[in-house]
Design a protein around this motif. Structure first.
Motif, mmCIF file in Angstrom:
data_model
loop_
_atom_site.group_PDB
_atom_site.id
_atom_site.type_symbol
_atom_site.label_atom_id
_atom_site.label_comp_id
_atom_site.label_asym_id
_atom_site.label_seq_id
_atom_site.Cartn_x
_atom_site.Cartn_y
_atom_site.Cartn_z
ATOM 1 N N LYS A 84 0.833 -1.207 0.000
ATOM 2 C CA LYS A 84 0.000 0.000 0.000
ATOM 3 C C LYS A 84 0.865 1.254 0.000
ATOM 4 O O LYS A 84 0.498 2.260 -0.607
ATOM 5 C CB LYS A 84 -0.958 -0.020 1.185
ATOM 6 C CG LYS A 84 -2.047 -1.091 1.013
ATOM 7 C CD LYS A 84 -3.209 -0.878 1.941
ATOM 8 C CE LYS A 84 -4.221 -2.008 1.874
ATOM 9 N NZ LYS A 84 -5.064 -1.993 0.682
ATOM 10 N N SER A 85 2.038 1.211 0.648
ATOM 11 C CA SER A 85 2.875 2.416 0.650
ATOM 12 C C SER A 85 3.425 2.676 -0.755
ATOM 13 O O SER A 85 3.498 3.821 -1.203
ATOM 14 C CB SER A 85 3.999 2.306 1.679
ATOM 15 O OG SER A 85 4.801 1.180 1.423
ATOM 16 N N GLU B 286 -4.346 6.501 7.386
ATOM 17 C CA GLU B 286 -4.967 7.340 6.359
ATOM 18 C C GLU B 286 -6.114 8.137 6.935
ATOM 19 O O GLU B 286 -6.835 7.646 7.808
ATOM 20 C CB GLU B 286 -5.598 6.415 5.314
ATOM 21 C CG GLU B 286 -4.940 6.423 3.993
ATOM 22 C CD GLU B 286 -5.636 5.495 3.020
ATOM 23 O OE1 GLU B 286 -4.910 4.791 2.317
ATOM 24 O OE2 GLU B 286 -6.889 5.456 2.965
ATOM 25 N N PHE C 139 -2.007 10.409 3.904
ATOM 26 C CA PHE C 139 -1.526 9.225 4.620
ATOM 27 C C PHE C 139 -0.143 9.443 5.214
ATOM 28 O O PHE C 139 0.563 10.401 4.873
ATOM 29 C CB PHE C 139 -1.472 8.020 3.669
ATOM 30 C CG PHE C 139 -0.213 7.973 2.824
ATOM 31 C CD1 PHE C 139 0.024 8.922 1.838
ATOM 32 C CD2 PHE C 139 0.755 7.000 3.053
ATOM 33 C CE1 PHE C 139 1.192 8.896 1.085
ATOM 34 C CE2 PHE C 139 1.927 6.969 2.290
ATOM 35 C CZ PHE C 139 2.138 7.910 1.305
ATOM 36 N N LYS D 123 0.572 4.244 -2.618
ATOM 37 C CA LYS D 123 0.299 5.621 -2.202
ATOM 38 C C LYS D 123 1.355 6.570 -2.780
ATOM 39 O O LYS D 123 1.032 7.644 -3.264
ATOM 40 C CB LYS D 123 0.288 5.737 -0.670
ATOM 41 C CG LYS D 123 -0.795 4.962 0.029
ATOM 42 C CD LYS D 123 -2.190 5.459 -0.229
ATOM 43 C CE LYS D 123 -2.530 6.718 0.505
ATOM 44 N NZ LYS D 123 -3.992 7.005 0.443
ATOM 45 N N THR E 271 -6.196 10.634 -3.722
ATOM 46 C CA THR E 271 -6.279 9.562 -2.723
ATOM 47 C C THR E 271 -6.260 10.198 -1.340
ATOM 48 O O THR E 271 -6.023 11.400 -1.211
ATOM 49 C CB THR E 271 -5.108 8.558 -2.912
ATOM 50 O OG1 THR E 271 -5.311 7.449 -2.047
ATOM 51 C CG2 THR E 271 -3.746 9.181 -2.627
#
Ligand code: AMP
Ligand code: GLY
Length: 419
Positions: free
Chosen positions: A103-104, A185, A120, A107, A117
């Protein structure tokens, strides 16, 4: 041509069923498949984690195209392995599959390429994560960085819940190494939806919309699951919104993979939140959705093989697709207890009653054959799909079929396609 489908769920059954309809396909192999895929082709007893065995099999059986279902197989680098051996395979390479498996990574990609998005932060220590909580306000989302079977996201309502989620992931390794790093997030409110787009290095082709019901219980309540049903088309996405999704998400995505030199010839399936400020990406999936595929394939009139080949040969801009403009609904029949503990090995009765029903197709997920019987072998067992002129006709037809099928402890939602 020989085709190999990797995976053993309802999504893979739908893909194998569709591929079998291609006049250019001789043999469909499915590894490991299920009792339903065995009716579409030949099941192969190789686990999805056994990449070298899959490669050996594809070479021995002169497989011309391999289609990968599950995310973890893509994340393990199967596309690179097959391509390095000179075999054709549909899916993103390992580095591009990180858009789903980290996910990083996803992102950072979104920030770099201006894709909207949630705000975060990423953290490897629970202390740093807890210190950062006040920057996001409550509720907020705590997510394991890696793949966690769709369970690695906690929406925390207050500090106590957020700290418990952080400790669970980083200290107690509830999701193993997937939680070595976490992201926090800001909470986005709105309506969720998703799109499927077939991608190659030059262009993309958007599929009709489909929407899933993630929650276990009627009225979209209860815990999240892998998906209790789907319908297509979605009621959320009209032509104007689709254009906005192209402009703000899909076009910048294409520019992003080009600029970052990510080899992505596969399926992009972003999860979106429609906020009052426009669509925001919650996550990128780099594969077909399950059970979204079970409502998309029955509506697809173009040869699926042509589409997948156009993606891997960068010819998507030259292909046109035809879709059945009727609606489709897929009701998932699950084992009682899912998504928690459940029993398997229950005999499934009534499949023969629905096999001749018009506009109904049963896609198997967690099933296996023992002698003459078909037994349950997983949480999600069957996806009963029907098409009809409207969503309500499709839904009524799907439930007529569901009502014919029995197994001990069967569980399904009663409202798929109508909420
Ligand atoms: P993901 O795997 O990141 O898509 O998250 C799983 C589910 O958690 C999503 O389908 C949403 O329902 C919810 N979710 C994830 N991130 C957020 C967020 N930032 N705000 C609100 N809900 C979220
Ligand atoms: N149905 C959601 C998924 O495949 O991730």
């Amino acid at each position: 041509m020989n085709v190999l489908v990797i995976g053993g769920g309802g999504r893979e059954h739908a893909l194998a069923w569709k591929l079998r309809q291609s006049p250019r396909v001789n043999q469909v192999f499915i590894a490991p498949g299920n009792a339903g895929t065995a009716l579409e082709g030949r099941n192969v007893e190789i686990k999805v984690s056994e990449l070298n065995q899959l490669l050996n099999f594809a070479q021995q059986e002169s497989v011309d195209l391999t289609v990968v279902g599950p995310d973890d197989v893509l994340a393990a680098g199967i596309v690179d392995l097959f391509e390095n051996a000179g075999l054709r395979i549909f899916g993103p390479c390992k580095e591009a599959a990180r858009l789903e498996s980290s996910k990083s990574f996803a992102k950072r990609f979104m920030i770099r390429h201006g894709i909207p998005t949630a705000r975060f932060g990423e953290y490897e220590s629970s202390r740093a994560a807890k210190d950062a909580l006040h920057d996001f306000g409550f509720p907020l989302a705590v997510k394991a960085d890696g793949l966690a079977l769709g369970k690695g996201v906690v929406i925390a309502q207050d500090r106590r819940e957020a700290e418990a989620a952080v400790d669970d992931m980083i200290e107690r390794r509830r999701f193993g190494d997937a939680g070595r790093k976490i992201i926090i997030e800001e909470f986005l409110s709105g309506v969720e939806c998703s799109v499927h787009a077939l991608v190659n290095s030059r262009s993309y082709l958007v599929f009709p919309t489909a929407q899933d019901h993630k929650q276990l219980c009627d009225g979209n309540r209860g815990p999240n699951t892998g998906g209790m049903g789907t319908f297509s088309p979605s009621r959320q996405i009209d032509a104007g919104l689709l254009q906005e999704i192209r402009d703000k998400i899909l076009d910048p995505f294409m520019q992003g993979i080009r600029q970052d030199n990510l080899l992505f010839r596969g399926l992009l399936f972003p999860g979106l939140m429609l906020t009052k400020d426009g669509p925001r990406v919650l996550e990128f999936n780099c594969r077909f959705g399950d059970p979204e595929t079970q409502v998309l394939m029955p509506r697809l009139e173009t040869d699926l093989l042509d589409l997948l080949e156009a993606s891997i040969t960068d010819q998507l801009d030259a292909i046109s697709t035809e879709w059945d403009n009727r609606s489709a609904v897929c009701v998932v029949m699950a084992s009682g207890g899912y998504p928690g503990d459940y029993e398997t090995g229950k005999a499934i009765a009534g499949l023969e009653n629905v096999s001749e029903m018009e506009d109904v197709k049963v896609f198997h997920a967690g099933t296996r054959r023992r002698g003459d019987q078909i037994l349950t072998s997983g949480g999600r067992v069957l996806g009963i799909t029907a098409v009809g002129n409207t969503l309500s006709v499709a839904s009524k037809r799907a439930y007529e079929a569901v009502d014919q099928i029995e197994f001990d402890g069967r569980y399904f939602r009663r409202d798929i396609g109508s909420v």
